[in-house]
Design a protein around this motif. Structure first.
Motif, PDB file in Angstrom:
ATOM      1  N   CYS A 300       7.201 -11.142  47.178  1.00  0.00           N
ATOM      2  CA  CYS A 300       8.256 -11.339  46.749  1.00  0.00           C
ATOM      3  C   CYS A 300       9.899 -11.363  46.829  1.00  0.00           C
ATOM      4  CB  CYS A 300       7.769 -10.627  45.565  1.00  0.00           C
ATOM      5  SG  CYS A 300       8.578 -10.865  43.673  1.00  0.00           S
ATOM      6  N   CYS A 361       5.206 -16.918  45.924  1.00  0.00           N
ATOM      7  CA  CYS A 361       4.858 -15.739  45.204  1.00  0.00           C
ATOM      8  C   CYS A 361       5.246 -16.494  43.959  1.00  0.00           C
ATOM      9  CB  CYS A 361       6.219 -14.902  44.750  1.00  0.00           C
ATOM     10  SG  CYS A 361       5.813 -13.830  43.766  1.00  0.00           S
ATOM     11  N   CYS A 363       4.852 -14.981  40.034  1.00  0.00           N
ATOM     12  CA  CYS A 363       4.927 -13.335  40.029  1.00  0.00           C
ATOM     13  C   CYS A 363       5.892 -14.350  38.399  1.00  0.00           C
ATOM     14  CB  CYS A 363       5.953 -11.594  40.299  1.00  0.00           C
ATOM     15  SG  CYS A 363       7.230 -12.862  40.208  1.00  0.00           S
ATOM     16  N   CYS A 366       9.538 -14.787  39.645  1.00  0.00           N
ATOM     17  CA  CYS A 366       9.261 -16.166  40.742  1.00  0.00           C
ATOM     18  C   CYS A 366       9.235 -16.970  40.739  1.00  0.00           C
ATOM     19  CB  CYS A 366       8.252 -15.661  41.435  1.00  0.00           C
ATOM     20  SG  CYS A 366       8.928 -15.117  43.296  1.00  0.00           S
TER      21      CYS A 366
END
Ligand SMILES: [Zn+2]
Length: 1009
Positions: A300, A361, A363, A366
């Motif tokens: 990440c 990534c 998340c 992101c």
């Protein structure tokens, strides 16, 4: 600290003041090539001459001494003499002054003249100086027994020696061993020489460590994998032969990192448990970072991971140890440069490329910041790398970074790439020449060159990989490789060409031409190839040149094939059928053989050339013929995969209600489908299919046993919804023209919804035309533990259907419980349902069954552990032996017979057979080998025929079948002996002195008229 070495190998002439680490690429800052060779001969060296000596300074490094040893050995063989090595010129005869030493300095040659890999060859009176910068510490003779990573050290005097031997003594290095090293005979003439040379491509690497080199019995194929599961050198390590080639091809003397550098910072081991937030979040909501997962170093970049990478790289470039950052170093090298990992953090250069198989990534941060477009996604990765590079510059950390432009971060970044970062560009390479991508390919390279304001490194492919792996087919394409690097030289400073394949020899000319053109991009490829042929094959040269050109042309039909699809042209590997019937056809192989035969005639008076032609013919043609006959054997199995179904007789009718209770079906034999890739012990539900026709229609029917009718999954589908394949249903494939290219495909789910389309097969791709309508209206019936389907297709929808034969397949998608099991009639599919070359043939004309074998399809009932209908085996199975029916794989009916053995002399199952004396018979059978390992030369699988009191074996002893195979077909003819009528006969599928198992099916013995 091992940094002093960098100072020693600096290009002192133009190194910037205060720079401590030699930049990996210097481009046009290097002095230009300057070659002047006089027209007149100054010395003529005759075989047996005693005039020569080699002069080495007493303090000469082992690298320079190695260069002297190569010069001595090769020139001694060339001139059939001995050459002394002295510390000072004797004053008699001609002296080779080797390396940088006081004598060369007196002659005006010193190290300030050189850049990396540059050498001087200069004649002056009776002296010939050969010198360049040599590594002071490496022992090349010892290093030859080490890995590829250890072959990176400056050795320019050795390059000068090779240039001298090639240019003036006619010696050639094509591949290791006596056939690939050409040392001519006769006099050597030396003119006045003044050469300054250095390579055009500062980096020159090809996969010369891949592929089996059958001349060397010590070679092992070993794939190294490091702690995080990252594949390391895809090479065969510690091979003096390959390393010698590496030296003689004058390949790179410095390893500039270029491949997934992040992986060796060992994030999963360092932070997998403590900082899961450093790792990318996947679709399942899990973080990467588990070392057991493939490609676990997905990061990440919106966490602190870039900060850690920055600190790691800064420590490396500042000369700190890997241990100081908690990074384990698994590779021990003691003789060369400061490094953390030879592939990624080496000699003042750190590689920032993310892990292979890059995962974005998911998340929250992101998802907000990465962006949606390909450009934004590419920029996101480049920003991480550029931030690190800029910060190192700002903090005045000396050293260099590398990044590979690789999908999906393959766009030229929006931000400027700082000067301390070198870019490697992954492009398809030589085999794109002549394809529709060629122009785009060169434009991409030029655009990067413009954006960077300097030359780009290339990462290219000319290897047998994936679909193009094709065992036994040579991928020799020197003209494409030569042309490619000549054309890309204005924009490239280095190249890594992946050239791996099954056999090393297939690629030797690829490597040779690569090494010549990357050294000197103005080298003429045609001249090099002609020179290669005359050096290797003497008077046979013109025919062998034709041979290699033909090989290249054939391979480019495989690797350079393009197919037009709705989405534009795509590269497609041709099908095996095309490869062996249209490209490497019998005629094409004949032409290649004729080239070799003619070359042998032309070179018949020259034993050395003759031997080399024989060597090349054996190593290329034997393997090609093996590949072709292997295909023929396998395709014959498909061609003979036929079933008979009878058309409707006058008065017969199919009632389309979905129930198969019609008299029509009871009178006909179905084909049985088998579950694909089924693991032992997993269920398979019986599935039958029928095909018949009358004047108006073609009728299909399926019966699918299903113990869990309440679990099956279907959806309501619009007409022609291609996603219907994911429903519980069946599919039929019909190819009335028999070309295995143009066919009709109908998918029906168990609710009666349909998707039908006309399809064209282009190589391994299918091009769909959903506009075609079959006019089919399936009727489905659901029973308690089965469902069945009946349908009619108007014959007008199937042009070309002649009522005699049709190439076809029947498949079933058993969808339940969120899983799909695939069933197929043909057991030969390799490339999914649309693998038309593996379809079976339905024959509608009555053909009498002429086989004298009863139940060759193993349709008889098993009545005892050792009685299989007409077939009987030992009452007590010998130890380790076993026989049974096997319904997981078959050719005819619904099962085959499997025999397993444990190294007993014979184990088989037999039935009596009556032969007539003097009559000719054809025996055919299908067999599938499952890890058959013979105990000796006469072990394996064969068919035993006993007649006239004699045992016959098909195939014969010494040629028994072994190993692993899909279903293959065997076919033999024989004439029964004089006592066949009086002596009892039999047929017996047999396993002899081996372990493993074999399936048998469709065994026939027919009398030939
Ligand atoms: Zn993230």
């Amino acid at each position: 600290m091992k940094r002093t070495i960098f100072v020693l190998i600096l290009c002192a002439g133009f190194a910037a003041e205060g720079a401590k680490i030699e930049p990996p690429f210097q481009g046009d800052a290097r002095p230009a090539r300057n070659i002047m060779i006089g027209k007149k001969t100054v010395f003529t060296l005759k075989p047996g001459t005693k005039e020569l000596e080699i002069v080495l300074a007493p303090e000469a490094s082992r690298t320079t001494r190695f260069a002297a040893a190569e010069l001595k050995t090769l020139l001694e063989q060339r001139l059939n003499t001995t050459i002394p090595v002295r510390a000072a010129p004797s004053g008699n005869g001609i002296s080779f002054i080797l390396g940088l030493q006081p004598l060369s300095k007196e002659a005006g040659i010193d190290k300030t003249l050189f850049c990396r890999d540059a050498f001087i060859i200069k004649s002056s009176g009776k002296r010939i100086y050969i010198a360049g910068i040599d590594d002071p510490r490496t022992d090349p003779a010892a290093t030859l027994r080490m890995d590829i990573a250890d072959q990176h050290y400056p050795r320019a005097t050795l390059f000068g020696v090779y240039d001298f031997l090639e240019r003036f003594a006619g010696i050639r290095f094509f591949f290791p061993g006596k056939f690939g090293t050409v040392i001519p005979k006769g006099t050597v003439e030396i003119p006045e020489i003044s050469i300054f040379d250095r390579p055009d491509f500062e980096e020159r690497r090809a996969s010369i460590y891949d592929g089996i080199f059958s001349d060397d019995p010590n070679e092992r194929t070993v794939l190294l994998t490091d702690h995080d599961g990252a594949k390391f050198f895809r090479t065969q390590p510690k091979q003096p032969n390959r390393n010698m080639d590496y030296l003689r091809f004058r390949m790179s003397t410095r390893w500039v990192p270029a491949c997934h550098g992040i992986t060796t910072l060992r994030f999963p081991r360092r932070f997998g448990k403590t900082h899961p937030e450093y790792f990318a979040l996947d679709e399942q909501g899990l973080r990467y970072g588990d070392p057991k997962r493939p490609y676990p170093s997905q990061l990440c970049f919106n966490s602190d991971s870039p900060e850690v990478i920055y600190q790691d790289v800064k420590a490396f470039l500042s000369g700190q140890s890997a241990a100081s950052r908690g990074i384990e170093q698994p590779f021990k090298r003691d003789n060369t440069f400061f490094y953390w990992h030879p592939q990624t953090h080496n000699e003042g250069v750190a590689d920032l490329q993310p892990d292979d198989s890059y995962k974005e990534c998911l998340c929250e941060k992101c998802r907000k910041r990465i962006g949606k477009t390909p450009r934004e996604k590419s920029d996101f990765v480049w920003n991480y790398a550029i931030n690190i590079a800029e910060r190192l510059q700002k903090e005045k950390v000396d050293g260099w970074l590398t990044m590979m432009a690789y999908w999906p971060y393959d766009r030229i970044p929006s931000r400027k790439i700082p000067d301390n970062m070198f870019v490697m560009l992954s492009l398809r390479g030589p085999w794109s020449l002549g394809s529709p991508d060629e122009a785009k390919h060169h434009e991409t390279l030029q655009a990067w060159h413009r954006a960077l304001g300097r030359k780009v490194r290339l990462w290219n492919f000319a290897l047998k990989w994936g679909n193009s792996a094709l065992p036994g087919i040579p991928h020799s394409t020197p003209r494409h490789i030569g042309r490619y690097y000549r054309e890309t030289a204005p924009w490239s400073c280095g190249a890594v060409l992946l050239t791996g394949g099954d056999y090393y020899i297939f690629s030797y000319l690829n490597h040779y031409i690569f090494s010549k053109v990357t050294w000197n991009a103005s080298a003429d490829v045609d001249t090099l190839l002609k020179d290669h042929c005359s050096a290797m094959f003497g008077a046979g040269a013109p025919e062998m040149l034709k041979f290699f050109d033909a090989l290249e042309e054939l391979w480019m039909k495989v690797a350079g094939k393009t197919v037009l699809t709705a989405a534009g042209p795509v590269n497609a590997i041709p099908s095996e059928y095309e490869i062996f019937t249209r490209i490497y056809s019998a005629e094409a192989l004949k032409r290649l053989d004729v080239c070799c035969e003619r070359a042998r005639e032309l070179a018949s008076a020259d034993p050395d050339s003759l031997e080399r032609i024989r060597y090349i013919q054996a190593h290329f043609m034997n393997r090609l013929h093996e590949a072709a006959s292997d295909y023929a054997r396998r395709s014959d199995a498909v061609a003979a995969f036929r079933v008979r179904m009878l058309p409707l007789e006058p008065g017969e009718k199919v009632r389309l209600d979905g129930k198969l209770d019609d008299e029509v079906w009871r009178k006909r034999s179905p084909v049985f489908l088998q579950r694909m890739n089924r693991k032992p012990g997993t269920p398979q539900e019986e599935t039958r299919a029928f095909l018949t026709f009358d004047e108006e229609n073609i009728y299909v029917a399926f019966l699918c046993m299903e113990p869990e009718m309440n679990q099956i999954q279907t959806r309501i589908r619009k007409n022609d919804d291609p996603a219907i394949w994911s429903d519980n249903g069946v599919e039929i494939f019909l190819n009335p023209s028999g070309d295995r290219v143009n066919y009709y495909h109908i998918m029906m789910n168990s609710d009666g919804f349909v998707c039908d389309q006309k399809v064209r097969r282009a190589g391994n791709q299918s091009i769909f035309d959903p506009a075609w309508n079959s006019g089919i209206k399936p009727a489905v019936f659901r029973g308690k533990d089965f469902w069945s389907l009946e349908a009619a297709i108007p014959r007008s929808a199937l042009p070309g259907f002649d009522g005699k034969t049709v190439i076809a397949n029947f498949t079933r998608n058993q969808a339940k419980d969120s899983r799909i099991f695939h069933y197929s009639w043909t057991p030969f599919l390799e490339n999914g349902y649309h693998d038309t070359e593996k379809f079976g043939t339905v024959v509608f004309t009555p053909e009498p069954d002429r086989s004298i074998v009863r139940e060759g399809d193993f349709s008889g009932e098993k009545t005892h552990r050792n009685v299989f209908g007409a077939w009987v085996t030992h009452y007590y199975f010998p130890e380790g032996c076993f026989a049974d029916y096997d319904d997981s794989t078959f050719i005819q009916g619904r099962r085959s017979l499997v025999l397993r053995t444990g190294n007993v002399p014979f184990f088989g199952v037999s039935q009596p057979l009556a032969f007539k004396s003097g009559t000719r018979y054809r025996l055919s059978y299908y067999v599938k080998l499952n890890n058959i390992r013979p105990a000796h030369r006469d072990g394996g699988v064969s068919m035993n025929i006993r007649e006239s009191g004699k045992n016959r074996w098909f195939p014969q002893s010494g040629n028994f079948l072994s190993g692993e195979s899909g279903w293959i077909r065997q076919s033999f003819e024989f004439t029964a002996g004089p006592d066949a009528g009086t002596q009892p006969g039999s047929i017996r599928p047999t396993l002899l002195s081996c372990d493993g198992s074999a399936n048998f099916d469709a065994i026939t013995v027919e009398e030939l008229k």
